[in-house]
Design a protein around this motif. Structure first.
Motif, PDB file in Angstrom:
ATOM      1  N   UNK A 105     -12.928  20.376  25.502  1.00  0.00           N
ATOM      2  CA  UNK A 105     -12.575  18.997  25.823  1.00  0.00           C
ATOM      3  C   UNK A 105     -11.183  18.958  26.432  1.00  0.00           C
ATOM      4  N   UNK A 106     -10.991  18.094  27.418  1.00  0.00           N
ATOM      5  CA  UNK A 106      -9.678  17.899  28.005  1.00  0.00           C
ATOM      6  C   UNK A 106      -8.897  16.863  27.217  1.00  0.00           C
ATOM      7  N   UNK A 107      -7.791  17.266  26.632  1.00  0.00           N
ATOM      8  CA  UNK A 107      -6.930  16.321  25.906  1.00  0.00           C
ATOM      9  C   UNK A 107      -6.029  15.615  26.912  1.00  0.00           C
ATOM     10  N   UNK A 108      -6.157  14.299  26.993  1.00  0.00           N
ATOM     11  CA  UNK A 108      -5.424  13.534  27.993  1.00  0.00           C
ATOM     12  C   UNK A 108      -3.931  13.434  27.681  1.00  0.00           C
ATOM     13  N   UNK A 109      -3.129  13.734  28.696  1.00  0.00           N
ATOM     14  CA  UNK A 109      -1.679  13.580  28.614  1.00  0.00           C
ATOM     15  C   UNK A 109      -1.263  12.643  29.736  1.00  0.00           C
ATOM     16  N   UNK A 184      -4.992  20.694  27.492  1.00  0.00           N
ATOM     17  CA  UNK A 184      -4.319  19.534  28.058  1.00  0.00           C
ATOM     18  C   UNK A 184      -4.697  19.318  29.517  1.00  0.00           C
ATOM     19  N   UNK A 185      -4.934  18.046  29.857  1.00  0.00           N
ATOM     20  CA  UNK A 185      -5.168  17.652  31.243  1.00  0.00           C
ATOM     21  C   UNK A 185      -4.366  16.379  31.524  1.00  0.00           C
ATOM     22  N   UNK A 186      -4.147  16.095  32.773  1.00  0.00           N
ATOM     23  CA  UNK A 186      -3.400  14.895  33.155  1.00  0.00           C
ATOM     24  C   UNK A 186      -4.291  13.664  33.102  1.00  0.00           C
ATOM     25  N   UNK A 187      -3.712  12.546  32.678  1.00  0.00           N
ATOM     26  CA  UNK A 187      -4.425  11.270  32.664  1.00  0.00           C
ATOM     27  C   UNK A 187      -3.665  10.317  33.569  1.00  0.00           C
TER      28      UNK A 187
END
Length: 221
Positions: A105-109, A184-187
């Protein structure tokens, strides 16, 4: 290796050129039109995406239609509203082994202000905490960008066809002993108005769907 990317879509004609234009090489977009009233389906087709029509409304219905249309060993899911950057997909899929039981899963940052309303962020934090307590999986976000082997996802037999689909996927995967991690991924601020996090009403509707899924999966334990 080809990787399929399922993009549930409802009136995202304005965002699709940016999203599809940033799809990495080897990543095959499957845009699932979920009853759009704009030119979403036409724009997606013009830009070379595979277009699947799912007239039954519901986020889960669109996700599942895309999964059934996918043929690659690894399948990704991500929103089509430009809040997630497709260029970050390899960061998520790189942790998935073909034929495994991996769910990433990509955790939104948040990288820019206004991308994640306070009411939606609070709801997500509460849900993530409850997930950690119930499954033991160290998740901080029920991320909208995720990847897993196609065969494994089909075997989970996720039944929800509304906003509870991502939650049920995690609960079923955890119960089956899958290896679940987040990166982590960008949001980013989305194009247009969100059907869920953009309004309190939409967020409450999603919470109601997830509560139902939570209760149903609890009864099966």
């Amino acid at each position: 290796m080809k990787i399929d990317v399922v993009l549930p879509c409802l009136d995202e004609a304005a965002a699709l050129p940016w999203v599809l234009g940033r799809m990495p090489a080897g990543y095959h977009p499957i845009v699932v039109d979920n009853g759009s009233t704009d030119r979403s389906a036409a724009v997606a087709a013009e830009l070379g995406a595979q277009v699947v029509s799912e007239p039954r409304r519901g986020f889960g219905a669109a996700c599942h239609a895309g999964l059934l249309a996918a043929t690659a060993d690894i399948v990704c899911f991500m929103d089509a509203d430009a809040s997630l950057d497709p260029m970050e997909l390899p960061h998520v899929t790189g942790r998935v082994r073909p034929g495994s039981r991996d769910l990433v899963l990509g955790r939104r940052v948040v990288r820019q202000g206004g991308a994640w309303p306070a009411h939606a962020r609070l709801g997500n934090a509460v849900l993530a905490r409850a997930l950690r307590g119930r499954t033991g999986v160290r998740l901080r976000d029920l991320g909208p960008m995720r990847a897993a082997p196609r065969a494994g996802l089909l075997a989970l037999r996720v039944a929800d066809r509304r906003f509870g689909y991502p939650l049920e996927t995690v609960l079923r995967a955890a119960a089956a002993g899958w290896h679940i991690v987040e990166v982590e991924i960008s949001y980013l601020p989305r194009q247009g108005r969100s059907k869920v996090t953009g309004t309190v009403r939409g967020t409450l509707r999603a919470i109601a769907d997830m509560r139902r899924v939570w209760a149903e999966q609890g009864e099966r334990r």
